[in-house]
Design an enzyme around this catalytic site. Structure first.
Site, PDB file in Angstrom:
ATOM      1  N   GLN A   1      34.611  38.304  32.419  1.00  0.00           N
ATOM      2  CA  GLN A   1      35.131  38.741  33.714  1.00  0.00           C
ATOM      3  C   GLN A   1      36.171  37.750  34.221  1.00  0.00           C
ATOM      4  O   GLN A   1      35.930  36.541  34.276  1.00  0.00           O
ATOM      5  CB  GLN A   1      34.040  38.880  34.773  1.00  0.00           C
ATOM      6  CG  GLN A   1      34.628  39.564  36.024  1.00  0.00           C
ATOM      7  CD  GLN A   1      33.678  39.670  37.186  1.00  0.00           C
ATOM      8  OE1 GLN A   1      33.210  38.666  37.701  1.00  0.00           O
ATOM      9  NE2 GLN A   1      33.407  40.899  37.619  1.00  0.00           N
TER      10      GLN A   1
ATOM     11  N   CYS B   1      34.212  40.323  44.361  1.00  0.00           N
ATOM     12  CA  CYS B   1      33.610  39.089  44.855  1.00  0.00           C
ATOM     13  C   CYS B   1      34.150  38.749  46.241  1.00  0.00           C
ATOM     14  O   CYS B   1      35.359  38.680  46.441  1.00  0.00           O
ATOM     15  CB  CYS B   1      33.884  37.942  43.888  1.00  0.00           C
ATOM     16  SG  CYS B   1      33.147  36.382  44.414  1.00  0.00           S
TER      17      CYS B   1
ATOM     18  N   LYS C   1      35.450  45.879  38.025  1.00  0.00           N
ATOM     19  CA  LYS C   1      34.261  45.891  38.884  1.00  0.00           C
ATOM     20  C   LYS C   1      34.737  45.805  40.329  1.00  0.00           C
ATOM     21  O   LYS C   1      35.482  44.887  40.682  1.00  0.00           O
ATOM     22  CB  LYS C   1      33.336  44.715  38.563  1.00  0.00           C
ATOM     23  CG  LYS C   1      32.036  44.730  39.368  1.00  0.00           C
ATOM     24  CD  LYS C   1      31.063  43.664  38.881  1.00  0.00           C
ATOM     25  CE  LYS C   1      29.698  43.839  39.540  1.00  0.00           C
ATOM     26  NZ  LYS C   1      29.694  43.447  40.956  1.00  0.00           N
TER      27      LYS C   1
ATOM     28  N   MET D   1      27.410  36.891  37.313  1.00  0.00           N
ATOM     29  CA  MET D   1      26.927  36.194  38.509  1.00  0.00           C
ATOM     30  C   MET D   1      27.288  34.718  38.413  1.00  0.00           C
ATOM     31  O   MET D   1      26.892  34.040  37.459  1.00  0.00           O
ATOM     32  CB  MET D   1      25.413  36.381  38.647  1.00  0.00           C
ATOM     33  CG  MET D   1      25.019  37.815  39.007  1.00  0.00           C
ATOM     34  SD  MET D   1      23.234  38.079  39.052  1.00  0.00           S
ATOM     35  CE  MET D   1      22.847  38.171  37.296  1.00  0.00           C
TER      36      MET D   1
ATOM     37  N   GLY E   1      21.949  43.041  38.678  1.00  0.00           N
ATOM     38  CA  GLY E   1      22.252  41.628  38.860  1.00  0.00           C
ATOM     39  C   GLY E   1      21.020  40.781  39.062  1.00  0.00           C
ATOM     40  O   GLY E   1      20.353  40.373  38.117  1.00  0.00           O
ATOM     41  N   ARG E   2      20.663  40.524  40.323  1.00  0.00           N
ATOM     42  CA  ARG E   2      19.632  39.525  40.607  1.00  0.00           C
ATOM     43  C   ARG E   2      18.278  39.847  40.000  1.00  0.00           C
ATOM     44  O   ARG E   2      17.566  38.947  39.557  1.00  0.00           O
ATOM     45  CB  ARG E   2      19.507  39.339  42.127  1.00  0.00           C
ATOM     46  CG  ARG E   2      20.638  38.500  42.704  1.00  0.00           C
ATOM     47  CD  ARG E   2      20.677  38.579  44.210  1.00  0.00           C
ATOM     48  NE  ARG E   2      21.068  39.901  44.672  1.00  0.00           N
ATOM     49  CZ  ARG E   2      20.893  40.338  45.900  1.00  0.00           C
ATOM     50  NH1 ARG E   2      20.311  39.580  46.795  1.00  0.00           N
ATOM     51  NH2 ARG E   2      21.303  41.541  46.250  1.00  0.00           N
TER      52      ARG E   2
ATOM     53  N   ASN F   1      26.177  49.745  40.719  1.00  0.00           N
ATOM     54  CA  ASN F   1      25.675  48.380  40.846  1.00  0.00           C
ATOM     55  C   ASN F   1      25.268  48.149  42.298  1.00  0.00           C
ATOM     56  O   ASN F   1      25.818  48.749  43.198  1.00  0.00           O
ATOM     57  CB  ASN F   1      26.785  47.403  40.410  1.00  0.00           C
ATOM     58  CG  ASN F   1      26.489  45.948  40.748  1.00  0.00           C
ATOM     59  OD1 ASN F   1      27.284  45.285  41.404  1.00  0.00           O
ATOM     60  ND2 ASN F   1      25.373  45.438  40.319  1.00  0.00           N
ATOM     61  N   GLY F   2      24.278  47.273  42.502  1.00  0.00           N
ATOM     62  CA  GLY F   2      23.887  46.889  43.853  1.00  0.00           C
ATOM     63  C   GLY F   2      22.488  47.348  44.207  1.00  0.00           C
ATOM     64  O   GLY F   2      22.226  48.547  44.270  1.00  0.00           O
TER      65      GLY F   2
ATOM     66  N   HIS G   1      30.052  48.412  42.871  1.00  0.00           N
ATOM     67  CA  HIS G   1      29.002  47.862  43.737  1.00  0.00           C
ATOM     68  C   HIS G   1      28.963  48.738  44.985  1.00  0.00           C
ATOM     69  O   HIS G   1      29.952  48.814  45.718  1.00  0.00           O
ATOM     70  CB  HIS G   1      29.334  46.412  44.088  1.00  0.00           C
ATOM     71  CG  HIS G   1      28.227  45.714  44.828  1.00  0.00           C
ATOM     72  ND1 HIS G   1      27.999  44.364  44.703  1.00  0.00           N
ATOM     73  CD2 HIS G   1      27.292  46.162  45.698  1.00  0.00           C
ATOM     74  CE1 HIS G   1      26.964  44.022  45.470  1.00  0.00           C
ATOM     75  NE2 HIS G   1      26.527  45.101  46.083  1.00  0.00           N
TER      76      HIS G   1
END
Length: 338
Positions: free
Chosen positions: A71, A101, A140, A19, A235-236, A212-213, A172
């Site tokens: 990454q 991204c 990713k 991130m 992630g978050r 992911n997500g 994701h």
């Protein structure tokens, strides 16, 4: 340079997503105090920066952070290959190519999620990266971008890129809308399609696939693993409430014993913080990643406020953290005259 290698395949049962502006070396060191086994990722670094930039600043890490993946962002096969070799020489355990991204800066550089439209180029990139290094090269990606049909695009993408030698993908489970949505909106607005990701695991049983997500707790992560996914990337939630995700991860996801408490993690950070300060660093460079540690616990507000108001001051040191910790341990009101 010879480096001890750490396997990232088993570790990727649970990983903390790369991130931007968040997963720097201080954040990763903190996360490693909570989980000995989860796979950690750097922020995305462009291949051009790795090849030509300040490598100490861009690539430096503490040995405690292993297993650790770098990454990369880029779309030039030769440059990515050079960067992958440098990653290996610096001691990283894996190098990951960003094909997810959605930021404008990334689009203008013709990499990130826009590469979902160019699977042949991605295949050429990873083939050169694999030839240039001995550490795993992973990808990713998103399930698609803009008006693409994910059910058609994603299997084709996985087929072409895996044929070039990649056997591990983190997907994701959202589209990226490159036209009309901001990067922040791209993290929430496009709907999640977990079913498609699960379908990809059935269609490509030989590939190691992480989802992911939108994953917010360990129970959800465990459910995906029980459904046959090889890994879960968070992630978050892992950033904003790290203790909820990482303190019990080694037991729930990796079948290991229970680790430290949140209070013990704070104590374990103090020697690292003192080393950082003695080298000329500032306290808030580390404590900004620690604000969410006691999320949901009595005294959490006092913890956050004491760190937020005290850590940026000139000369701020461990006494700020000790004062913040008292807010949690004894539910004291913040005392800011430090």
């Amino acid at each position: 340079m010879a480096h001890e290698r750490h396997s990232t395949t088993g570790a990727s049962r649970l990983s903390v997503a790369p991130m931007m502006d968040w997963t720097d070396r201080h954040c990763r060191y903190l996360h490693r105090q909570m989980s000995a086994h989860a796979l950690l990722y750097t922020e995305m670094v462009t291949a051009a920066a790795v090849v030509r930039g300040d490598r100490v600043r861009l690539l430096g890490f503490d040995a405690a952070e292993h297993p650790l993946a770098l990454q990369l962002g880029g779309s030039d096969p030769a440059e990515l290959a050079r960067a992958a070799r440098i990653a290996q020489d610096w001691g990283y355990d894996e190098v990951n190519l960003n094909v997810g991204c959605p930021s404008d800066r990334v689009q203008s550089g013709a990499f990130g999620a826009v590469l979902m439209e160019k699977p042949r180029l991605v295949a050429a990139c990873v083939a050169e990266m694999i030839a240039a290094c001995d550490i795993p090269v992973t990808v990713k990606c998103r399930i698609g971008v803009d008006d693409q049909m994910p059910c058609e695009v994603l299997p084709d993408f996985l087929q072409q890129v895996s044929a070039a030698g990649v056997d591990r993908f983190a997907i994701h489970a959202r589209k990226a809308w490159l036209q009309g949505l901001s990067p922040k909106q791209n993290r929430d607005v496009p709907p999640l399609d977990y079913d498609l990701v699960l379908e990809m695991k059935r269609a490509f049983p030989q590939l190691h696939l992480s989802v992911n997500g939108g994953i917010t707790d360990l129970a959800q992560a465990r459910a995906f693993l029980d459904c046959g996914m090889d890994g879960v990337m968070i992630g978050r939630a892992a950033y904003h409430a790290p203790c909820d995700i990482l303190l019990d991860a080694d037991r729930v996801v990796f079948g290991q014993g229970k680790g430290r408490s949140a209070d013990q993690v704070v104590e374990a950070m103090l020697p690292y913080i003192e080393r950082h300060l003695s080298g000329g660093g500032r306290l808030n460079q580390i404590t900004r990643h620690m604000l969410g540690m006691f999320a949901g616990r009595p005294g959490a507000r006092g913890w956050r406020r004491t760190l937020s108001e005290g850590a940026h001051r000139d000369g701020a040191g461990p006494e700020v953290i000790e004062a913040a910790l008292r807010c949690v341990q004894h539910h004291e009101a913040p005392r800011l005259a430090i």
